[in-house]
Design an enzyme around this catalytic site. Sequence first.
Site, PDB file in Angstrom:
ATOM      1  N   ASP A 149       0.816  -1.217   0.000  1.00 47.94           N
ATOM      2  CA  ASP A 149       0.000   0.000   0.000  1.00 47.94           C
ATOM      3  C   ASP A 149       0.850   1.268   0.000  1.00 47.94           C
ATOM      4  O   ASP A 149       1.766   1.414   0.805  1.00 47.94           O
ATOM      5  CB  ASP A 149      -0.911  -0.027   1.239  1.00 47.94           C
ATOM      6  CG  ASP A 149      -2.098   0.904   1.105  1.00 47.94           C
ATOM      7  OD1 ASP A 149      -1.897   2.064   0.713  1.00 47.94           O
ATOM      8  OD2 ASP A 149      -3.224   0.456   1.382  1.00 47.94           O
ATOM      9  N   THR A 174      -7.174   4.098  -1.083  1.00 47.49           N
ATOM     10  CA  THR A 174      -6.892   2.661  -1.040  1.00 47.49           C
ATOM     11  C   THR A 174      -8.006   1.764  -1.593  1.00 47.49           C
ATOM     12  O   THR A 174      -7.754   0.916  -2.444  1.00 47.49           O
ATOM     13  CB  THR A 174      -6.600   2.256   0.425  1.00 47.49           C
ATOM     14  OG1 THR A 174      -5.423   2.962   0.829  1.00 47.49           O
ATOM     15  CG2 THR A 174      -6.374   0.763   0.565  1.00 47.49           C
ATOM     16  N   ASP A 186       2.338   2.635   3.268  1.00 48.05           N
ATOM     17  CA  ASP A 186       1.324   3.684   3.406  1.00 48.05           C
ATOM     18  C   ASP A 186       1.311   4.290   4.809  1.00 48.05           C
ATOM     19  O   ASP A 186       1.306   5.514   4.973  1.00 48.05           O
ATOM     20  CB  ASP A 186      -0.054   3.100   3.071  1.00 48.05           C
ATOM     21  CG  ASP A 186      -1.171   4.099   3.208  1.00 48.05           C
ATOM     22  OD1 ASP A 186      -1.284   4.963   2.328  1.00 48.05           O
ATOM     23  OD2 ASP A 186      -1.917   4.032   4.203  1.00 48.05           O
ATOM     24  N   HIS A 212       1.986   8.197   5.845  1.00 48.23           N
ATOM     25  CA  HIS A 212       1.047   9.080   6.549  1.00 48.23           C
ATOM     26  C   HIS A 212       1.711   9.701   7.775  1.00 48.23           C
ATOM     27  O   HIS A 212       1.530  10.888   8.042  1.00 48.23           O
ATOM     28  CB  HIS A 212      -0.193   8.297   7.000  1.00 48.23           C
ATOM     29  CG  HIS A 212      -1.167   8.035   5.901  1.00 48.23           C
ATOM     30  ND1 HIS A 212      -1.870   9.041   5.272  1.00 48.23           N
ATOM     31  CD2 HIS A 212      -1.553   6.881   5.305  1.00 48.23           C
ATOM     32  CE1 HIS A 212      -2.658   8.518   4.344  1.00 48.23           C
ATOM     33  NE2 HIS A 212      -2.473   7.203   4.342  1.00 48.23           N
ATOM     34  N   ASP A 238      -1.311   0.728  -4.800  1.00 47.89           N
ATOM     35  CA  ASP A 238      -2.565   1.424  -5.128  1.00 47.89           C
ATOM     36  C   ASP A 238      -2.413   2.912  -5.442  1.00 47.89           C
ATOM     37  O   ASP A 238      -3.241   3.478  -6.142  1.00 47.89           O
ATOM     38  CB  ASP A 238      -3.593   1.218  -3.999  1.00 47.89           C
ATOM     39  CG  ASP A 238      -3.048   1.538  -2.616  1.00 47.89           C
ATOM     40  OD1 ASP A 238      -1.824   1.731  -2.474  1.00 47.89           O
ATOM     41  OD2 ASP A 238      -3.851   1.596  -1.657  1.00 47.89           O
ATOM     42  N   HIS A 239      -1.395   3.557  -4.909  1.00 51.20           N
ATOM     43  CA  HIS A 239      -1.228   5.010  -5.095  1.00 51.20           C
ATOM     44  C   HIS A 239       0.106   5.412  -4.483  1.00 51.20           C
ATOM     45  O   HIS A 239       0.783   4.587  -3.849  1.00 51.20           O
ATOM     46  CB  HIS A 239      -2.361   5.798  -4.411  1.00 51.20           C
ATOM     47  CG  HIS A 239      -2.545   5.376  -2.984  1.00 51.20           C
ATOM     48  ND1 HIS A 239      -1.639   5.712  -1.995  1.00 51.20           N
ATOM     49  CD2 HIS A 239      -3.485   4.610  -2.381  1.00 51.20           C
ATOM     50  CE1 HIS A 239      -2.026   5.183  -0.851  1.00 51.20           C
ATOM     51  NE2 HIS A 239      -3.136   4.492  -1.050  1.00 51.20           N
ATOM     52  N   HIS A 293      -2.682  11.070   0.514  1.00 49.66           N
ATOM     53  CA  HIS A 293      -2.934  10.773  -0.890  1.00 49.66           C
ATOM     54  C   HIS A 293      -4.431  10.856  -1.107  1.00 49.66           C
ATOM     55  O   HIS A 293      -5.191  10.893  -0.133  1.00 49.66           O
ATOM     56  CB  HIS A 293      -2.399   9.377  -1.237  1.00 49.66           C
ATOM     57  CG  HIS A 293      -2.938   8.319  -0.315  1.00 49.66           C
ATOM     58  ND1 HIS A 293      -4.116   7.651  -0.565  1.00 49.66           N
ATOM     59  CD2 HIS A 293      -2.503   7.857   0.885  1.00 49.66           C
ATOM     60  CE1 HIS A 293      -4.353   6.806   0.438  1.00 49.66           C
ATOM     61  NE2 HIS A 293      -3.399   6.927   1.345  1.00 49.66           N
TER      62      HIS A 293
HETATM   63  P1  AMP Z   1      -6.108   4.860   3.314  1.00 52.73           P
HETATM   64  O1  AMP Z   1      -4.679   5.163   3.492  1.00 52.73           O
HETATM   65  O2  AMP Z   1      -6.960   5.654   4.241  1.00 52.73           O
HETATM   66  O3  AMP Z   1      -6.594   5.003   1.907  1.00 52.73           O
HETATM   67  O4  AMP Z   1      -6.326   3.325   3.714  1.00 52.73           O
HETATM   68  C1  AMP Z   1      -5.293   2.465   4.105  1.00 52.73           C
HETATM   69  C2  AMP Z   1      -5.790   1.498   5.118  1.00 52.73           C
HETATM   70  O5  AMP Z   1      -6.783   0.631   4.556  1.00 52.73           O
HETATM   71  C3  AMP Z   1      -4.738   0.518   5.588  1.00 52.73           C
HETATM   72  O6  AMP Z   1      -3.937   1.034   6.622  1.00 52.73           O
HETATM   73  C4  AMP Z   1      -5.528  -0.657   6.067  1.00 52.73           C
HETATM   74  O7  AMP Z   1      -5.725  -0.609   7.452  1.00 52.73           O
HETATM   75  C5  AMP Z   1      -6.883  -0.497   5.395  1.00 52.73           C
HETATM   76  N1  AMP Z   1      -7.208  -1.695   4.615  1.00 52.73           N
HETATM   77  C6  AMP Z   1      -6.561  -2.140   3.538  1.00 52.73           C
HETATM   78  N2  AMP Z   1      -7.123  -3.275   3.051  1.00 52.73           N
HETATM   79  C7  AMP Z   1      -8.159  -3.559   3.872  1.00 52.73           C
HETATM   80  C8  AMP Z   1      -9.133  -4.590   3.912  1.00 52.73           C
HETATM   81  N3  AMP Z   1      -9.148  -5.566   2.999  1.00 52.73           N
HETATM   82  N4  AMP Z   1     -10.060  -4.533   4.894  1.00 52.73           N
HETATM   83  C9  AMP Z   1     -10.057  -3.532   5.800  1.00 52.73           C
HETATM   84  N5  AMP Z   1      -9.157  -2.527   5.818  1.00 52.73           N
HETATM   85  C10 AMP Z   1      -8.216  -2.536   4.876  1.00 52.73           C
HETATM   86 ZN    ZN Z   2      -3.546   2.822   0.000  1.00 49.54          ZN
HETATM   87 ZN    ZN Z   3      -3.097   5.817   3.007  1.00 52.92          ZN
END
Ligand code: AMP
Ligand code: ZN
Ligand code: ZN
Length: 412
Positions: A45, A81, A202, A206, A249-250, A350
Amino acid sequence: MKHQRLQTGRTLLLVLILSGFLFGCNSRETKSTEKQPYLIVLSMDGFRWDYAGKTDTPNLDQIARRGVKAEAMVPSFPTKTFPNHYTMATGLYPDHHGIVLNTFYDPATDRYYRISDRKAVGDGSFYGGEPIWVTAEKQGVMSASLFWVGSEAEIKGVRPSIWKLYDHHMPYGDRIDTVISWLQRPEPQRPHLIMWYFDQPDGQGHRTGPDSPEMVQMIGYLDSLLGVFINRLNELPIASQINFIVTSDHGMENISGERVVMLNDYLPGKWMDTILGSNPVWIIKAKEGYKDQLAQKLAEIPHISAWPTGHLPERLHYGHNPRTLDFVVAADSSWSVFYGKKGKYFGGTHGYDNANKDMFTIFYGMGPAFKSGYRQPVFPNVSLYPLMCDILHLKAAPSDGNTKDVNGMLVR
Ligand code: AMP
Ligand code: ZN
Ligand code: ZN
């Protein structure tokens, strides 16, 4: 005589049906025998396209040397994500698959989707399109997922043969062991498609930002884990049949307390029915009768773009799905935007316009399907799905991707 001819005809028909049946079984069977290729896809990620340049990454370099490295892969907007993992799985833009943000409201069913809500995440009715594991299972290819977005849900009546509930704290070493153990199963129970996931870098991005010394450490650590995994792959009897993709993903962008927009400084709460999202991208539904005022005021706010849905630039492929409600707001590159209380404004984030190169991510691939030492030009992540279908010899469902974007990296 007539009776005998009838009998012969019947026997012939029976033989034809039987051989057709056997042939049918055989063609299904070949999908899960030695000839069917293997594909393992790891998403790390938030791995920005240029992170490997921060430190020594002998294992990513090894993949590039033995296989393919893309200049970069372009995520879809919004560069968050859930929308992007599900885009990679389906080849559809978020507007088309319906996971329009990590958190959204579905007006058609009056329900909320949030990534922290296990019930919603596991509810297949939120997910449109056909993820690669469904394509695979439908065509007799066994699939497995370790935490890929969407794989906990039954979509089109299908789940991967092997899947697990998301466990953020499962150590990476255990994830490696799990994937290797799946590949050590006897053939009929051995998946030929494995999609798995690391939540780093990721989290680090952050916390401390993409250009921090901690990020350099993290990239080195992730690369060393890749080394462990590749060594374990090399020990398998099926090693030469395995295709391995490492992608993400990004990317990640630096943010600062000096570049913050507070929407509530401009927008009275009574104008808004719903506001959902997280820095730097939000979706807004206007209160009845306030849409025009909201549109006017949003257009005046500096350091953000705010579009009425249906009026986003075509290149973003976003804002037509009813789940995008009335307005989409995204901060300008490296700016933060919040509503209510000021959120986390240090480190990185992001979600920005996907034309921002800091949102671009990585793609590496090696194995028998890939050319060796090939440099792939920049390509959009919607084309990952047709690429994966090609590698697995699957008939792809309709998607927004294009095999022409990615064909050059494959051995023909
Ligand atoms: P974000 O940076 O807010 O876009 O999201 C990243 C977070 O998504 C990660 O730190 C994970 O905790 C969460 N995440 C990723 N894959 C899953 C999944 N399959 N189910 C639940 N949470 C997830
Ligand atoms: Zn992500
Ligand atoms: Zn993130």
